[in-house]
Design a protein around this motif. Structure first.
Motif, PDB file in Angstrom:
ATOM      1  N   LEU A 115      32.878  -7.023  -1.353  1.00 46.92           N
ATOM      2  CA  LEU A 115      33.961  -8.009  -1.258  1.00 46.92           C
ATOM      3  C   LEU A 115      33.402  -9.343  -0.788  1.00 46.92           C
ATOM      4  CD1 LEU A 115      36.555  -5.755   0.627  1.00 46.92           C
ATOM      5  CD2 LEU A 115      36.308  -6.042  -1.852  1.00 46.92           C
ATOM      6  N   ARG A 116      33.764 -10.423  -1.486  1.00 47.53           N
ATOM      7  CA  ARG A 116      33.366 -11.779  -1.089  1.00 47.53           C
ATOM      8  C   ARG A 116      34.611 -12.635  -0.936  1.00 47.53           C
ATOM      9  NH1 ARG A 116      27.972 -13.242  -1.516  1.00 47.53           N
ATOM     10  NH2 ARG A 116      26.623 -11.841  -2.727  1.00 47.53           N
ATOM     11  N   HIS A 117      34.823 -13.108   0.284  1.00 41.93           N
ATOM     12  CA  HIS A 117      35.946 -13.997   0.584  1.00 41.93           C
ATOM     13  C   HIS A 117      35.427 -15.433   0.591  1.00 41.93           C
ATOM     14  CE1 HIS A 117      39.109 -16.087   2.656  1.00 41.93           C
ATOM     15  NE2 HIS A 117      38.379 -16.255   3.751  1.00 41.93           N
ATOM     16  N   ALA A 118      35.952 -16.281  -0.310  1.00 46.70           N
ATOM     17  CA  ALA A 118      35.527 -17.685  -0.392  1.00 46.70           C
ATOM     18  C   ALA A 118      36.771 -18.548  -0.579  1.00 46.70           C
ATOM     19  CB  ALA A 118      34.556 -17.877  -1.551  1.00 46.70           C
ATOM     20  N   PRO A 119      37.285 -19.147   0.483  1.00 48.77           N
ATOM     21  CA  PRO A 119      38.542 -19.911   0.401  1.00 48.77           C
ATOM     22  C   PRO A 119      38.499 -21.073  -0.583  1.00 48.77           C
ATOM     23  CG  PRO A 119      37.941 -19.507   2.695  1.00 48.77           C
ATOM     24  CD  PRO A 119      36.774 -19.083   1.864  1.00 48.77           C
ATOM     25  N   ARG A 120      37.301 -21.594  -0.893  1.00 48.58           N
ATOM     26  CA  ARG A 120      37.191 -22.741  -1.797  1.00 48.58           C
ATOM     27  C   ARG A 120      37.521 -22.386  -3.237  1.00 48.58           C
ATOM     28  NH1 ARG A 120      32.766 -22.120  -4.882  1.00 48.58           N
ATOM     29  NH2 ARG A 120      31.191 -20.624  -4.170  1.00 48.58           N
ATOM     30  N   LEU A 121      37.482 -21.090  -3.592  1.00 50.39           N
ATOM     31  CA  LEU A 121      37.677 -20.685  -4.985  1.00 50.39           C
ATOM     32  C   LEU A 121      39.112 -20.917  -5.442  1.00 50.39           C
ATOM     33  CD1 LEU A 121      35.671 -17.321  -5.090  1.00 50.39           C
ATOM     34  CD2 LEU A 121      34.953 -19.551  -5.970  1.00 50.39           C
ATOM     35  N   LYS A 122      39.260 -21.247  -6.723  1.00 52.31           N
ATOM     36  CA  LYS A 122      40.581 -21.399  -7.331  1.00 52.31           C
ATOM     37  C   LYS A 122      41.004 -20.132  -8.071  1.00 52.31           C
ATOM     38  CE  LYS A 122      40.865 -25.858  -6.329  1.00 52.31           C
ATOM     39  NZ  LYS A 122      40.926 -26.884  -7.396  1.00 52.31           N
TER      40      LYS A 122
ATOM     41  N   SER B  34      42.061 -13.120   1.603  1.00 52.09           N
ATOM     42  CA  SER B  34      41.410 -12.578   2.794  1.00 52.09           C
ATOM     43  C   SER B  34      40.674 -11.294   2.441  1.00 52.09           C
ATOM     44  CB  SER B  34      42.448 -12.292   3.880  1.00 52.09           C
ATOM     45  OG  SER B  34      43.283 -11.204   3.475  1.00 52.09           O
ATOM     46  N   LEU B  35      39.748 -10.893   3.305  1.00 52.04           N
ATOM     47  CA  LEU B  35      39.024  -9.640   3.071  1.00 52.04           C
ATOM     48  C   LEU B  35      39.982  -8.454   3.052  1.00 52.04           C
ATOM     49  CD1 LEU B  35      35.826 -10.224   5.227  1.00 52.04           C
ATOM     50  CD2 LEU B  35      35.931  -9.999   2.739  1.00 52.04           C
ATOM     51  N   ALA B  36      41.010  -8.520   3.874  1.00 51.70           N
ATOM     52  CA  ALA B  36      41.986  -7.422   3.895  1.00 51.70           C
ATOM     53  C   ALA B  36      42.715  -7.315   2.555  1.00 51.70           C
ATOM     54  CB  ALA B  36      42.992  -7.639   5.025  1.00 51.70           C
ATOM     55  N   ASP B  37      43.085  -8.470   1.982  1.00 51.94           N
ATOM     56  CA  ASP B  37      43.771  -8.452   0.687  1.00 51.94           C
ATOM     57  C   ASP B  37      42.834  -7.975  -0.424  1.00 51.94           C
ATOM     58  OD1 ASP B  37      46.101  -9.317   1.817  1.00 51.94           O
ATOM     59  OD2 ASP B  37      45.822 -11.425   1.276  1.00 51.94           O
ATOM     60  N   LEU B  38      41.592  -8.415  -0.378  1.00 47.33           N
ATOM     61  CA  LEU B  38      40.627  -7.975  -1.378  1.00 47.33           C
ATOM     62  C   LEU B  38      40.391  -6.468  -1.277  1.00 47.33           C
ATOM     63  CD1 LEU B  38      37.989 -10.861  -1.217  1.00 47.33           C
ATOM     64  CD2 LEU B  38      39.562 -10.384  -3.095  1.00 47.33           C
ATOM     65  N   GLN B  39      40.330  -5.965  -0.059  1.00 44.81           N
ATOM     66  CA  GLN B  39      40.129  -4.528   0.118  1.00 44.81           C
ATOM     67  C   GLN B  39      41.335  -3.744  -0.402  1.00 44.81           C
ATOM     68  OE1 GLN B  39      38.850  -3.350   4.025  1.00 44.81           O
ATOM     69  NE2 GLN B  39      39.136  -1.170   3.626  1.00 44.81           N
TER      70      GLN B  39
ATOM     71  N   GLN C 169      43.708  -0.175  -4.580  1.00 47.75           N
ATOM     72  CA  GLN C 169      44.641   0.074  -5.688  1.00 47.75           C
ATOM     73  C   GLN C 169      43.877   0.394  -6.975  1.00 47.75           C
ATOM     74  OE1 GLN C 169      47.210  -3.355  -5.985  1.00 47.75           O
ATOM     75  NE2 GLN C 169      47.774  -3.268  -3.827  1.00 47.75           N
ATOM     76  N   PHE C 170      42.818  -0.344  -7.221  1.00 44.08           N
ATOM     77  CA  PHE C 170      41.979  -0.098  -8.396  1.00 44.08           C
ATOM     78  C   PHE C 170      41.368   1.297  -8.320  1.00 44.08           C
ATOM     79  CE2 PHE C 170      37.804  -0.121 -10.380  1.00 44.08           C
ATOM     80  CZ  PHE C 170      38.072  -0.623 -11.640  1.00 44.08           C
ATOM     81  N   SER C 171      40.859   1.640  -7.162  1.00 49.28           N
ATOM     82  CA  SER C 171      40.200   2.926  -6.968  1.00 49.28           C
ATOM     83  C   SER C 171      41.144   4.093  -7.235  1.00 49.28           C
ATOM     84  CB  SER C 171      39.644   3.009  -5.545  1.00 49.28           C
ATOM     85  OG  SER C 171      39.100   4.269  -5.279  1.00 49.28           O
ATOM     86  N   ASP C 172      42.389   3.938  -6.822  1.00 50.03           N
ATOM     87  CA  ASP C 172      43.370   5.022  -6.978  1.00 50.03           C
ATOM     88  C   ASP C 172      43.644   5.359  -8.442  1.00 50.03           C
ATOM     89  OD1 ASP C 172      43.562   5.124  -4.244  1.00 50.03           O
ATOM     90  OD2 ASP C 172      45.404   3.922  -4.135  1.00 50.03           O
ATOM     91  N   GLU C 173      43.374   4.417  -9.355  1.00 48.61           N
ATOM     92  CA  GLU C 173      43.647   4.629 -10.775  1.00 48.61           C
ATOM     93  C   GLU C 173      42.467   5.259 -11.520  1.00 48.61           C
ATOM     94  OE1 GLU C 173      46.615   4.076 -12.168  1.00 48.61           O
ATOM     95  OE2 GLU C 173      47.320   3.530 -10.162  1.00 48.61           O
ATOM     96  N   LEU C 174      41.313   5.355 -10.882  1.00 42.67           N
ATOM     97  CA  LEU C 174      40.120   5.858 -11.551  1.00 42.67           C
ATOM     98  C   LEU C 174      40.106   7.381 -11.592  1.00 42.67           C
ATOM     99  CD1 LEU C 174      37.375   3.567  -9.973  1.00 42.67           C
ATOM    100  CD2 LEU C 174      38.479   3.301 -12.212  1.00 42.67           C
ATOM    101  N   THR C 175      39.333   7.920 -12.518  1.00 46.51           N
ATOM    102  CA  THR C 175      39.079   9.350 -12.529  1.00 46.51           C
ATOM    103  C   THR C 175      38.102   9.664 -11.404  1.00 46.51           C
ATOM    104  OG1 THR C 175      39.347   9.405 -14.936  1.00 46.51           O
ATOM    105  CG2 THR C 175      38.199  11.268 -13.900  1.00 46.51           C
TER     106      THR C 175
END
Length: 791
Positions: free
Chosen positions: A22-29, A204-209, A214-220
């Motif tokens: 996870l990379r948190h970078a507030p400058r990103l759009k 935030s890192l919490a939101d990214l995590q 959520q992504f992980s839960d959909e995987l096999t």
């Protein structure tokens, strides 16, 4: 300069085995995701070459939950993002970038296509033809065949020597054995323990995590299956060999150093500073360029390619190899302390300016003590003798060190940030020095970030001086290391220099640019053109075709004394503007307002024939808007938005007429228009033109059937808050060239929102009637008398 937030990713392993960075970078759009599967071409059963690449393609063809029109590719394109995938030797990557508001839906589509591919036989038959077309192009591509040739010195039993491209013969989809292998490969590797997800965004890192979970839960779910170790790269005591072709000498070295240690070595091998390898090779007229890179890295095995562009006056492979090993001997015995500090600065600076997708893909780290030990062991294994020449380590890049801090000027009295974007370009111009009225600083973008952009445009009386890009090679590299991307573009008698990135180093970059250009009194030899596939050759030629001016012969080229130049800066604070004005005073040529000279072709069908080395038919169709008005631009942008997915679906998926099929809005020389592109190994230029006519003729019914036009999704892509600075600055440059005000982005956003279905129908009629003209660029003669050969 402020340090980047969270310069290193946060690494996690979730309950089902999915590894997450996870990379948190507030400058990103925007936000980006990179999903890596630990399986690639070399993990496929020997009986089915190309199976891994084939599966990668199939995954994009839709699922039960998200059919093709709602799948990841269509969704990302609809929201102005970017998406792609790549199958390499031991990994397969899927990656995309989207605005924050749509990112979660993109992740849901990625997870679903990985876990629940459709894999129908009809889909497989159609997609196999796409891989067959790609194989034909691959077999004719000089760069692709060079990669094959470079591996011929390796052990015959290593998979790098094998065939992995995949074609009609190696993918027998009708075979039950192949179908079992395809599904076994997917079931074995495409599950959570075999995957790594990297996310980068302003959340935030919490939101990214939470998004990762959520992504992980959909995987096999499934465990990590270790990949089989390959055999030795080379048998016997040899660790290197040479390959010579097309005026290039490739020194191939096999080793077992970590990738980051090799990247460290390549950085200093490629340096052009005095006292280095390249400087010595140039002085002896042996080579004109050096480029070292890592071709392969897996399970402790690495292949390093050191590419020397040979000087035709003196081509001695023996001398070059001797100098290379002498430099390596010097480097191995040097103190790397200063270089390690510089390398860490380079990595940190790149992370500070990279966009979301590049940041998500960035796994660079500083050179660790273990890396130092491994690199020294690798160099020791080469049994290097004591060095003989008086080599020097490259000095620090001065552009990486910020200049003395100056007091940052504020806004004009009475002005707030809300006033930005309300001034015209002419008003912005009045703020410049009287003697540099051609240098404008737009207020359309906020200047409260670390990033900005500068455009410099020269016009010559005759052709642009040759060899400008080679003369700037060292500066471009130093600027890139400092966080400024410097690029050049030549269109007939015009030359454009762009700078995107951190604004703090820009004045120093501009000063060095002025010094380089003022030294270019004599024409330099242009570099050898890099072979490109046909459609890329056409894209390269398109701007000059649209300019309607043929390049002047070499002897007619003008000098700098008669050149005129103008410039536009965006997102630059007052202190940077002042420093840029001072540096710009030393640029060659005369500052002047260069008039915009569009080449209207209303109602005409012009055909430009461009020679390419490919036997495949390749064609670009550029259709300018009927006028330069913002109303026309907004309507045609929405029209391009509506037809993009159906055009790809019809020509690429259903008709299978080409593997390079795309459409979209392009701005060329300040002119906005719709661009269609096709390259086909099986359909003639006449057939491509016929299919284009057919598709465009069906636009009225397509518009009528579209349940949603997508005004809001498209309009949101043109707000300064959503656009990365480089993209916003590019739009503003074209707006400036076309004579629009600096409130262009706000006006375009509003106009796109207000377009109606009736507006689109009128635009479709204008397009079919060639109201703004049609300009075709193709690698063959015009197909019928409806077209006029361009002069």
């Amino acid at each position: 300069m402020p340090a980047p937030v969270h310069p290193h990713p946060i690494h996690l392993t979730l309950a089902n085995g999915l590894r997450v960075a996870l990379r948190h970078a507030p400058r990103l759009k925007r936000c980006a995701a990179v999903l890596r599967v630990a399986a690639g071409s070399h993990d496929v059963p020997l009986a089915w070459p190309g199976l891994a690449h084939f599966l990668e393609h199939l995954l994009f063809l839709g699922t039960e939950r998200f059919p093709a029109g709602e799948g990841l590719m269509a969704y990302v394109q609809r929201h102005g993002g970017q998406v792609n995938a790549s199958t390499r030797e031991r990994t397969t990557d899927f990656f995309f970038e989207l605005p924050v508001s749509t990112f979660a839906d993109g992740l849901a589509r990625l997870a679903d296509m990985l876990a629940h591919p459709r894999l129908t036989l009809d889909d497989q038959r159609r997609e196999r033809e796409v891989l067959e077309a790609e194989f034909v192009a691959w077999s004719q591509d000089a760069q692709a065949q060079l990669q094959v040739a470079l591996m011929k010195g390796l052990a015959a039993d290593h998979p790098l020597r094998g065939f992995h491209a995949g074609n009609r013969d190696s993918l027998p989809v009708e075979s039950d054995a192949f179908q079992h292998a395809l599904r076994d490969f997917h079931g074995h590797f495409y599950q959570s323990g075999q995957m790594t997800l990297s996310l980068a965004g302003p959340q935030s890192l919490a939101d990214l995590q939470a998004l990762a979970q959520q992504f992980s839960d959909e995987l096999t779910p499934g465990p990590l299956h270790p990949q089989a170790a390959p055999p030795a790269l080379m048998h016997g005591p040899a660790h290197s060999y040479q390959h010579i072709a097309n005026q290039h000498l490739h020194q191939i070295i096999t080793c077992n150093a970590p990738r980051q240690a090799l990247e460290f070595l390549c950085t200093w091998l490629n340096a052009s500073a005095p006292g280095g390898l390249l400087a010595q090779l140039k002085a002896r007229q042996l080579a004109t360029a050096v480029h070292a890179s890592v071709l392969y890295h897996f399970a402790g095995q690495a292949v390093l390619d050191i590419d020397f562009a040979l000087d035709t006056r003196n081509e001695s492979a023996t001398q070059i190899e001797a100098l290379l090993y002498d430099w390596l001997s010097f480097f191995a015995r040097s103190d790397w302390t200063a270089l390690r500090e510089e390398f860490a600065l380079l990595n940190a600076r790149q992370q500070q300016v990279q966009g979301a997708l590049a940041l998500a893909r960035n796994d660079s780290e500083g050179l660790s003590e273990q890396g130092v030990t491994a690199l020294k062991a690798m160099l020791d294994a080469l049994h290097l003798p004591a060095f003989e020449h008086n080599w020097q380590l490259p000095p620090n890049n001065p552009l990486l060190r910020p200049p003395a801090k100056e007091e940052r000027a504020g806004l004009i009295r009475g002005q707030t940030s809300a006033h930005r974007g309300l001034r015209s370009f002419a008003q912005d111009r009045s703020r410049g020095r009287r003697e540099l009225t051609a240098l404008i600083f737009s207020q359309a973008l906020a200047d409260d970030t670390d990033e900005g952009a500068l455009y410099l445009h020269w016009r010559f009386d005759a052709g642009v001086p040759t060899g400008l890009e080679p003369a700037l090679q060292s500066l471009r590299e130093h600027a890139r290391q400092a966080g400024v991307e410097l690029s050049c573009e030549t269109i007939a008698n015009d030359w454009l220099v762009k700078m995107h990135g951190l604004h703090e180093p820009m004045p120093a970059v501009l000063e060095e640019l002025a010094r380089c250009l003022n030294r270019c009194d004599e024409p330099l030899s242009p570099p050898e053109p890099v072979p490109l596939i046909a459609i890329r050759e056409l894209l390269k030629a398109l701007p000059a075709c649209c300019a309607g001016v043929q390049p002047e012969p070499l002897e007619a080229q003008a000098s700098w004394s008669g050149a005129r130049w103008q410039g536009l800066g965006s997102g630059l604070p007052t202190a940077s503007q002042a420093a840029i004005k001072i540096a710009a005073a030393h640029l060659p040529g005369q500052p002047a307002n260069i008039p915009y000279t569009p080449q209207p072709i209303d109602g005409q069908h012009l055909w430009h024939e461009v020679n390419t080395d490919s036997s495949e038919a390749a064609l670009l169709l550029f259709c300018p808007t009927p006028s330069l008005s913002l109303v026309d631009e907004a309507t045609w942008r929405l029209l391009g938005h509506v037809l993009q997915a159906p055009f790809y679906q019809r020509l690429r998926v259903e008709l299978q007429i080409g593997y390079a099929v795309f459409s979209g809005i392009r701005q060329i020389n300040g002119q906005t228009g719709l661009l269609f592109g096709v390259q086909s190994p099986s359909t003639s230029l006449d057939g491509i033109v016929e299919q284009l006519h057919t598709f465009l003729g069906q636009l009225p019914s397509l518009i009528e059937r579209s349940p949603v036009l997508g005004n809001q999704a498209l309009a949101q892509q043109f707000t300064a808050q959503a656009l990365p600075v480089s993209q916003a600055a590019d739009l503003l440059w074209h707006a400036h060239r076309a004579g629009h005000s600096s409130g262009y982005l706000d006006q375009l956003h509003h106009l796109i929102q207000s377009r109606t279905r009736e507006d689109l129908q009128r635009a479709a009629q204008q397009l079919n009637n060639a109201a703004g003209g049609w300009r075709c660029v193709a690698n063959g003669p015009h197909v019928n008398d409806d077209w006029q050969a361009a002069q």
